[in-house]
Scaffold this active site. Structure first.
Site, PDB file in Angstrom:
ATOM      1  N   SER A 189       0.859  -1.188   0.000  1.00 42.42           N
ATOM      2  CA  SER A 189       0.000   0.000   0.000  1.00 42.42           C
ATOM      3  C   SER A 189       0.894   1.236   0.000  1.00 42.42           C
ATOM      4  CB  SER A 189      -0.850  -0.002   1.275  1.00 42.42           C
ATOM      5  OG  SER A 189      -1.556   1.208   1.410  1.00 42.42           O
ATOM      6  N   TYR A 239      -1.641  -0.835  10.638  1.00 39.86           N
ATOM      7  CA  TYR A 239      -1.826  -1.203   9.214  1.00 39.86           C
ATOM      8  C   TYR A 239      -0.540  -0.907   8.440  1.00 39.86           C
ATOM      9  CZ  TYR A 239      -3.789  -1.241   4.474  1.00 39.86           C
ATOM     10  OH  TYR A 239      -4.038  -1.494   3.140  1.00 39.86           O
TER      11      TYR A 239
HETATM   12  P1  NDP Z   1     -11.584  -5.600  -0.287  1.00 35.28           P
HETATM   13  O1  NDP Z   1     -12.079  -5.480   1.112  1.00 35.28           O
HETATM   14  O2  NDP Z   1     -12.546  -5.367  -1.388  1.00 35.28           O
HETATM   15  O3  NDP Z   1     -10.906  -7.011  -0.492  1.00 35.28           O
HETATM   16  C1  NDP Z   1     -10.186  -7.661   0.513  1.00 35.28           C
HETATM   17  C2  NDP Z   1     -10.096  -9.122   0.139  1.00 35.28           C
HETATM   18  O4  NDP Z   1      -9.326  -9.801   1.134  1.00 35.28           O
HETATM   19  C3  NDP Z   1     -11.460  -9.795   0.092  1.00 35.28           C
HETATM   20  O5  NDP Z   1     -11.528 -10.622  -1.042  1.00 35.28           O
HETATM   21  C4  NDP Z   1     -11.494 -10.623   1.361  1.00 35.28           C
HETATM   22  O6  NDP Z   1     -12.243 -11.804   1.138  1.00 35.28           O
HETATM   23  C5  NDP Z   1     -10.020 -10.955   1.514  1.00 35.28           C
HETATM   24  N1  NDP Z   1      -9.681 -11.349   2.875  1.00 35.28           N
HETATM   25  C6  NDP Z   1      -9.742 -10.611   4.002  1.00 35.28           C
HETATM   26  N2  NDP Z   1      -9.394 -11.357   5.065  1.00 35.28           N
HETATM   27  C7  NDP Z   1      -9.113 -12.596   4.582  1.00 35.28           C
HETATM   28  C8  NDP Z   1      -8.714 -13.815   5.176  1.00 35.28           C
HETATM   29  N3  NDP Z   1      -8.527 -13.939   6.502  1.00 35.28           N
HETATM   30  N4  NDP Z   1      -8.506 -14.886   4.372  1.00 35.28           N
HETATM   31  C9  NDP Z   1      -8.697 -14.798   3.049  1.00 35.28           C
HETATM   32  N5  NDP Z   1      -9.087 -13.680   2.424  1.00 35.28           N
HETATM   33  C10 NDP Z   1      -9.295 -12.597   3.201  1.00 35.28           C
HETATM   34  O7  NDP Z   1     -10.354  -4.599  -0.387  1.00 35.28           O
HETATM   35  P2  NDP Z   1      -9.292  -4.279  -1.534  1.00 35.28           P
HETATM   36  O8  NDP Z   1      -9.618  -4.972  -2.769  1.00 35.28           O
HETATM   37  O9  NDP Z   1      -9.125  -2.823  -1.537  1.00 35.28           O
HETATM   38  O10 NDP Z   1      -7.971  -4.899  -0.881  1.00 35.28           O
HETATM   39  C11 NDP Z   1      -7.057  -5.729  -1.594  1.00 35.28           C
HETATM   40  C12 NDP Z   1      -5.650  -5.408  -1.118  1.00 35.28           C
HETATM   41  O11 NDP Z   1      -5.306  -4.090  -1.496  1.00 35.28           O
HETATM   42  C13 NDP Z   1      -5.452  -5.485   0.387  1.00 35.28           C
HETATM   43  O12 NDP Z   1      -4.234  -6.118   0.686  1.00 35.28           O
HETATM   44  C14 NDP Z   1      -5.406  -4.024   0.801  1.00 35.28           C
HETATM   45  O13 NDP Z   1      -4.696  -3.837   1.993  1.00 35.28           O
HETATM   46  C15 NDP Z   1      -4.720  -3.420  -0.400  1.00 35.28           C
HETATM   47  N6  NDP Z   1      -4.884  -1.976  -0.574  1.00 35.28           N
HETATM   48  C16 NDP Z   1      -6.123  -1.433  -0.813  1.00 35.28           C
HETATM   49  C17 NDP Z   1      -6.259  -0.059  -0.931  1.00 35.28           C
HETATM   50  C18 NDP Z   1      -7.585   0.602  -1.150  1.00 35.28           C
HETATM   51  O14 NDP Z   1      -7.641   1.845  -1.121  1.00 35.28           O
HETATM   52  N7  NDP Z   1      -8.666  -0.131  -1.385  1.00 35.28           N
HETATM   53  C19 NDP Z   1      -5.093   0.840  -0.867  1.00 35.28           C
HETATM   54  C20 NDP Z   1      -3.860   0.153  -0.642  1.00 35.28           C
HETATM   55  C21 NDP Z   1      -3.772  -1.188  -0.505  1.00 35.28           C
HETATM   56  P3  NDP Z   1     -13.197 -12.548   2.179  1.00 35.28           P
HETATM   57  O15 NDP Z   1     -13.743 -11.521   3.130  1.00 35.28           O
HETATM   58  O16 NDP Z   1     -14.250 -13.187   1.320  1.00 35.28           O
HETATM   59  O17 NDP Z   1     -12.308 -13.559   2.834  1.00 35.28           O
END
Ligand code: NDP
Length: 247
Positions: A142, A155
């Site tokens: 990030s 975070y």
């Molecule tokens: P979302 O919340 O849309 O997606 C997060 C994903 O992570 C979901 O598919 C969720 O699936 C999965 N997840 C969470 N916990 C678990 C777990 N214990 N096991 C397996 N899967 C898990 O957010 P984003 O798409 O934005 O996030 C994707 C990545 O991008 C992350 O690493 C985030 O930190 C990073 N990021 C995002 C930013 C933003 O502004 N959106 C900025 C910078 C980085 P489920 O709940 O079904 O398990």
């Protein structure tokens, strides 16, 4: 031709946001994608959407906080598609809060998903990639993995760790032809804000995303770019911010 067709890609966090967009973009370019996350109905829906467009995908419900489940995800991929070319450690959790609030359970969940989840993913595929002398591990960090700010201490700590782990991995594996990529998104319009329980912080992030948040496809395209390079080119790090995002 892009260096993507027929590649077998394991993708964590595929049930929404950046993961969902990445699955669509890669499958559209001919990759075989193994979707994983905890919400099975989302994975099922995404699988049928991609298949309708002619893509090849399977899914396996996986909690990245469980080493055993992540190992099973890698085995499932080998059993299903016969090889693993790329692992994308994208699953993440961002319950921003101030340290004085002592939201210890959330700190532990962030460490479990954002750090241990990434390590379990690396552990599950690295011996295979080393033996094969080929592979690509992409870890989603990030902008908060480059800069800490009030409410991001834990975070950011996890996302700084992702960058350190990825750089260590890169240096350790140059001889084995394993490529590494760190993807550092800025504000992206996804469900990620929903896990912020401090309502004041949540509102601030929602306003920022409403003003200039990127669509998830912007990050998916940067992942596609990294994968599609010829094997002798490793795109080691990409930062993608909205043009209007200052920090
Ligand atoms: P979302 O919340 O849309 O997606 C997060 C994903 O992570 C979901 O598919 C969720 O699936 C999965 N997840 C969470 N916990 C678990 C777990 N214990 N096991 C397996 N899967 C898990 O957010 P984003 O798409 O934005 O996030 C994707 C990545 O991008 C992350 O690493 C985030 O930190 C990073 N990021 C995002 C930013 C933003 O502004 N959106 C900025 C910078 C980085 P489920 O709940 O079904 O398990």
């Amino acid at each position: 031709m892009l260096n993507v067709e027929e590649k077998v890609v394991i993708l964590t966090g595929a049930s929404s946001g950046i993961g969902e967009a990445t699955a669509k973009v890669l499958a559209n370019k001919g990759a075989k994608v193994v979707l994983s996350a905890r919400r099975e109905e989302r994975l099922q829906k995404l699988k049928s959407e991609i298949e309708k467009q002619g893509g090849t995908v399977e899914y396996k419900v996986t909690d990245v906080a469980s080493q055993q489940e992540v190992e099973e995800l890698a085995s499932f991929t080998l059993d299903t598609f016969g090889k693993i070319d790329v692992l994308i450690n994208n699953a993440g959790f961002m319950p921003l809060s101030y340290l004085y609030e002592k939201r210890v359970t959330e700190w532990e969940q962030m460490i479990d998903v954002n750090i241990k989840g990434v390590l379990y993913g690396i552990a599950a595929v690295l011996p295979y990639m080393r033996t094969r002398k080929q592979g690509h591990i992409i870890n989603v960090s990030s902008v908060a993995g480059h800069i800490a700010f009030p409410s991001s201490a834990v975070y950011s700590g996890t996302k700084f760790a992702v960058r350190a782990i990825t750089e260590g991995l890169r240096q350790e594996e140059v001889e084995n032809n394993v490529r590494t990529t760190i993807i550092s998104p800025g504000a992206v319009d996804t469900e990620l804000v929903n896990c912020i329980s401090n309502q004041e912080i949540k509102k601030g992030i929602e306003e920022q995303i409403m003003e200039f948040g990127l669509p998830a496809e912007a990050i998916a395209n940067s992942i596609l770019y990294a994968i599609s390079q010829p094997d002798n080119i490793a795109v080691n790090e990409i930062i993608v911010r909205p043009t209007k995002q200052e920090i």
